[in-house]
Design a protein around this motif. Structure first.
Motif, PDB file in Angstrom:
ATOM      1  N   THR A 260       0.812  -1.202   0.000  1.00 50.18           N
ATOM      2  CA  THR A 260       0.000   0.000   0.000  1.00 50.18           C
ATOM      3  C   THR A 260       0.851   1.259   0.000  1.00 50.18           C
ATOM      4  O   THR A 260       2.053   1.225   0.276  1.00 50.18           O
ATOM      5  N   THR A 261       0.211   2.371  -0.272  1.00 51.46           N
ATOM      6  CA  THR A 261       0.891   3.664  -0.217  1.00 51.46           C
ATOM      7  C   THR A 261       1.423   3.942   1.181  1.00 51.46           C
ATOM      8  O   THR A 261       2.540   4.452   1.338  1.00 51.46           O
ATOM      9  N   VAL A 262       0.641   3.618   2.216  1.00 51.59           N
ATOM     10  CA  VAL A 262       1.108   3.824   3.591  1.00 51.59           C
ATOM     11  C   VAL A 262       2.353   2.986   3.861  1.00 51.59           C
ATOM     12  O   VAL A 262       3.339   3.464   4.437  1.00 51.59           O
ATOM     13  N   TYR A 263       2.338   1.730   3.459  1.00 52.92           N
ATOM     14  CA  TYR A 263       3.497   0.841   3.636  1.00 52.92           C
ATOM     15  C   TYR A 263       4.748   1.467   3.001  1.00 52.92           C
ATOM     16  O   TYR A 263       5.819   1.493   3.610  1.00 52.92           O
ATOM     17  N   ASP A 264       4.633   1.973   1.781  1.00 55.67           N
ATOM     18  CA  ASP A 264       5.770   2.551   1.067  1.00 55.67           C
ATOM     19  C   ASP A 264       6.305   3.801   1.759  1.00 55.67           C
ATOM     20  O   ASP A 264       7.524   3.985   1.878  1.00 55.67           O
ATOM     21  N   PHE A 265       5.410   4.682   2.207  1.00 55.12           N
ATOM     22  CA  PHE A 265       5.841   5.980   2.717  1.00 55.12           C
ATOM     23  C   PHE A 265       6.364   5.908   4.150  1.00 55.12           C
ATOM     24  O   PHE A 265       7.196   6.720   4.537  1.00 55.12           O
ATOM     25  N   VAL A 266       5.878   4.965   4.952  1.00 57.57           N
ATOM     26  CA  VAL A 266       6.335   4.854   6.333  1.00 57.57           C
ATOM     27  C   VAL A 266       7.674   4.125   6.420  1.00 57.57           C
ATOM     28  O   VAL A 266       8.478   4.374   7.319  1.00 57.57           O
ATOM     29  N   LEU A 267       7.953   3.231   5.473  1.00 54.91           N
ATOM     30  CA  LEU A 267       9.158   2.398   5.508  1.00 54.91           C
ATOM     31  C   LEU A 267      10.456   3.166   5.770  1.00 54.91           C
ATOM     32  O   LEU A 267      11.250   2.767   6.633  1.00 54.91           O
ATOM     33  N   PRO A 268      10.755   4.280   5.083  1.00 52.91           N
ATOM     34  CA  PRO A 268      12.020   4.975   5.322  1.00 52.91           C
ATOM     35  C   PRO A 268      12.165   5.528   6.741  1.00 52.91           C
ATOM     36  O   PRO A 268      13.274   5.879   7.152  1.00 52.91           O
ATOM     37  N   TYR A 269      11.065   5.613   7.482  1.00 49.80           N
ATOM     38  CA  TYR A 269      11.099   6.195   8.824  1.00 49.80           C
ATOM     39  C   TYR A 269      11.248   5.135   9.919  1.00 49.80           C
ATOM     40  O   TYR A 269      11.220   5.472  11.098  1.00 49.80           O
TER      41      TYR A 269
ATOM     42  N   LYS B 190      -3.281   1.831  -7.676  1.00 51.58           N
ATOM     43  CA  LYS B 190      -2.276   2.557  -6.885  1.00 51.58           C
ATOM     44  C   LYS B 190      -1.586   3.607  -7.755  1.00 51.58           C
ATOM     45  O   LYS B 190      -1.165   3.320  -8.877  1.00 51.58           O
ATOM     46  N   TYR B 191      -1.464   4.817  -7.198  1.00 51.96           N
ATOM     47  CA  TYR B 191      -0.801   5.918  -7.906  1.00 51.96           C
ATOM     48  C   TYR B 191       0.319   6.478  -7.040  1.00 51.96           C
ATOM     49  O   TYR B 191       0.181   6.602  -5.815  1.00 51.96           O
TER      50      TYR B 191
ATOM     51  N   GLY C 289      -1.939  -2.544  13.541  1.00 51.86           N
ATOM     52  CA  GLY C 289      -0.981  -2.136  12.530  1.00 51.86           C
ATOM     53  C   GLY C 289      -1.602  -1.638  11.251  1.00 51.86           C
ATOM     54  O   GLY C 289      -2.797  -1.372  11.146  1.00 51.86           O
ATOM     55  N   MET C 290      -0.755  -1.527  10.245  1.00 57.38           N
ATOM     56  CA  MET C 290      -1.163  -1.108   8.913  1.00 57.38           C
ATOM     57  C   MET C 290      -1.443  -2.350   8.067  1.00 57.38           C
ATOM     58  O   MET C 290      -0.996  -3.454   8.380  1.00 57.38           O
ATOM     59  N   ALA C 291      -2.168  -2.157   6.983  1.00 55.79           N
ATOM     60  CA  ALA C 291      -2.304  -3.211   5.986  1.00 55.79           C
ATOM     61  C   ALA C 291      -1.033  -3.239   5.147  1.00 55.79           C
ATOM     62  O   ALA C 291      -0.552  -2.192   4.718  1.00 55.79           O
ATOM     63  N   PHE C 292      -0.469  -4.418   4.945  1.00 53.33           N
ATOM     64  CA  PHE C 292       0.748  -4.506   4.147  1.00 53.33           C
ATOM     65  C   PHE C 292       0.453  -4.287   2.663  1.00 53.33           C
ATOM     66  O   PHE C 292       1.203  -3.630   1.963  1.00 53.33           O
ATOM     67  N   ALA C 293      -0.643  -4.902   2.189  1.00 52.81           N
ATOM     68  CA  ALA C 293      -0.965  -4.844   0.767  1.00 52.81           C
ATOM     69  C   ALA C 293      -2.478  -4.902   0.587  1.00 52.81           C
ATOM     70  O   ALA C 293      -3.200  -5.354   1.469  1.00 52.81           O
ATOM     71  N   PHE C 294      -2.944  -4.442  -0.570  1.00 57.48           N
ATOM     72  CA  PHE C 294      -4.352  -4.502  -0.928  1.00 57.48           C
ATOM     73  C   PHE C 294      -4.535  -5.432  -2.117  1.00 57.48           C
ATOM     74  O   PHE C 294      -3.746  -5.410  -3.077  1.00 57.48           O
ATOM     75  N   ASP C 295      -5.605  -6.246  -2.075  1.00 56.27           N
ATOM     76  CA  ASP C 295      -6.065  -6.944  -3.275  1.00 56.27           C
ATOM     77  C   ASP C 295      -6.898  -5.975  -4.109  1.00 56.27           C
ATOM     78  O   ASP C 295      -7.326  -4.925  -3.636  1.00 56.27           O
ATOM     79  N   ASN C 296      -7.142  -6.355  -5.361  1.00 55.05           N
ATOM     80  CA  ASN C 296      -8.022  -5.568  -6.252  1.00 55.05           C
ATOM     81  C   ASN C 296      -7.624  -4.091  -6.226  1.00 55.05           C
ATOM     82  O   ASN C 296      -8.460  -3.198  -6.091  1.00 55.05           O
TER      83      ASN C 296
ATOM     84  N   TRP D 130       8.062  17.378  -3.018  1.00 49.18           N
ATOM     85  CA  TRP D 130       6.911  16.625  -2.533  1.00 49.18           C
ATOM     86  C   TRP D 130       6.768  15.301  -3.268  1.00 49.18           C
ATOM     87  O   TRP D 130       6.839  15.254  -4.495  1.00 49.18           O
ATOM     88  N   ALA D 131       6.541  14.236  -2.518  1.00 47.40           N
ATOM     89  CA  ALA D 131       6.147  12.941  -3.064  1.00 47.40           C
ATOM     90  C   ALA D 131       4.772  12.596  -2.496  1.00 47.40           C
ATOM     91  O   ALA D 131       4.486  12.896  -1.327  1.00 47.40           O
ATOM     92  N   TYR D 132       3.929  11.988  -3.287  1.00 48.09           N
ATOM     93  CA  TYR D 132       2.559  11.734  -2.842  1.00 48.09           C
ATOM     94  C   TYR D 132       2.037  10.470  -3.521  1.00 48.09           C
ATOM     95  O   TYR D 132       2.566  10.027  -4.563  1.00 48.09           O
ATOM     96  N   GLY D 133       1.013   9.899  -2.928  1.00 48.27           N
ATOM     97  CA  GLY D 133       0.469   8.687  -3.506  1.00 48.27           C
ATOM     98  C   GLY D 133      -0.878   8.338  -2.901  1.00 48.27           C
ATOM     99  O   GLY D 133      -1.286   8.882  -1.875  1.00 48.27           O
ATOM    100  N   ALA D 134      -1.556   7.401  -3.557  1.00 51.59           N
ATOM    101  CA  ALA D 134      -2.852   6.936  -3.076  1.00 51.59           C
ATOM    102  C   ALA D 134      -3.064   5.508  -3.549  1.00 51.59           C
ATOM    103  O   ALA D 134      -2.586   5.108  -4.621  1.00 51.59           O
ATOM    104  N   SER D 135      -3.780   4.715  -2.736  1.00 51.05           N
ATOM    105  CA  SER D 135      -4.126   3.335  -3.080  1.00 51.05           C
ATOM    106  C   SER D 135      -5.598   3.114  -2.786  1.00 51.05           C
ATOM    107  O   SER D 135      -6.122   3.622  -1.804  1.00 51.05           O
TER     108      SER D 135
END
Length: 357
Positions: A124-133, A167-168, A157-164, A175-180
């Motif tokens: 997910t977008t949250v998974y990607d953006f939190v990882l560096p921290y 993702k942008y 916790g957070m969801a690691f990944a989404f089915d169906n 600025w970096a931004y994203g949505a899932s």
């Protein structure tokens, strides 16, 4: 005539070059040997009954989950590419898949000047953006950043990944931004659907991020639905070979439509550092603390982790990790996010090797 033929050959060659594609096989094997003490009454993976004995075990996934994947792209020209990725997790200690085939990631999408859009299953977008921290980089042994401690049924916790998934991801200046979005595909009311958005700002040595996730539950027999939300905030500063990271998550789970029920609430805080002592040696240390705010007995667990990483090459690392976790009021706590809590405290030391290919 010769000139026309030359232009035709050039056009054909250029068109072929523009449509060139590539496919790569990649993977990671991470194995370690370690001892866990105070594993608790349930025994866990060979447990010791909570009498302070040691469990010696061989594990897959110390710093990272072992995996095998395929990735590729096709250049369509004009700055546009087609991307695909198929990735599965592997339990290298037994040689079996630890996820269904390609359950880690299975995507296809487009990348252009406007960003990247993917369809399928992906982190997910949250998974990607939190990882560096997270100073431990979501290490299975041991990080609570992606899934809290193992004593909670939901792991807070957070969801690691989404089915169906749709993702942008994009970037504009600093600025970096994203949505899932994960389609629930169950009903028009949004049951089972999931959404995540995040933004990151980086300038010089400083960066900060904010991320939000919401997961709609599926109604039970009474019509109540367990919805969850998770906010993340983080900050990071790099000074030479030293990186300082801190973040928090506010997690809430409530039963929408259920009368007389209170939300499950928990906040996870962490702070730590990565220090590159030499080009080959990196030290990491972090403290995780979870404030569980519901129920008559609250565990409020804390974990301290330290790791030494030695790079034998660009692809191969040796590491030693030590961790200690405890919970209040005799409640269960676990070091690893993928295991249940075994006792009110645990400690572990392990040594491992990781190779990427």
């Amino acid at each position: 005539m010769k000139r026309k033929l030359a232009w035709g050959v050039c056009a054909l060659a250029c068109g072929t070059a523009a449509a060139q594609s590539n496919v790569s096989v990649y993977g990671l094997v991470d194995m370690n040997v370690g001892a866990v003490s105070d594993a608790g009454a349930n025994g866990g993976n060979g447990g010791n009954g909570g009498n302070g004995g040691n469990i010696v075990r061989v594990n897959s996934g110390g710093m990272n989950t072992s995996r095998l994947g395929f990735t590729g792209s096709e250049d369509l020209g004009g700055g546009l590419k087609v991307l695909f990725q198929l990735e599965m997790g592997i339990a290298a200690d037994t040689g079996v898949a630890d996820t269904p085939l390609f359950k880690r990631q299975a995507t296809v999408g487009l990348e252009g000047r406007w960003g990247t859009i993917l369809l399928g299953r992906a982190f997910t977008t949250v998974y990607d953006f939190v990882l560096p921290y997270d100073p431990m980089g979501y290490a299975p042994q041991y990080s609570w950043a992606p899934a809290g401690n193992a004593s909670g049924a939901s792991k807070y916790g957070m969801a690691f990944a989404f089915d169906n998934l749709v993702k942008y991801a994009g970037k504009t200046g600093n600025w970096a931004y994203g949505a899932s979005y994960g389609a629930g595909e169950g009903s028009s009311s949004g049951d089972g659907s999931k959404g995540a958005v995040a933004v990151n700002y980086a300038s010089g040595p400083w960066s900060a991020m904010a991320a939000y996730e919401r997961i709609n539950g599926v109604p039970d027999a009474t019509g109540a639905r367990g919805d969850t939300t998770a906010w993340h905030l983080g900050a990071m500063v790099s000074a030479g070979n030293v990186k300082l990271q801190a973040a928090m998550r506010d997690y809430r789970q409530g039963m929408a439509g259920a009368a007389g029920t209170s939300a499950l609430k928990a906040r996870l805080y962490w702070a730590g550092t990565n220090v590159m002592v030499t080009p080959a040696v990196t030290l990491a240390g972090v403290v995780y603390y979870q404030d569980v705010r519901h129920g008559p007995i609250e565990a409020d667990p804390v974990m301290v982790v330290g790791r030494v990483r030695y790079a034998l090459s660009r692809r191969t690392d040796l590491y030693v990790t030590a961790a200690y976790a405890k919970a209040k009021h005799g409640q269960l706590v676990g070091l690893a996010r993928d295991e249940p809590g075994f006792g009110s405290r645990q400690k572990s030391v392990l040594a491992g090797i990781q190779h990427r290919f």
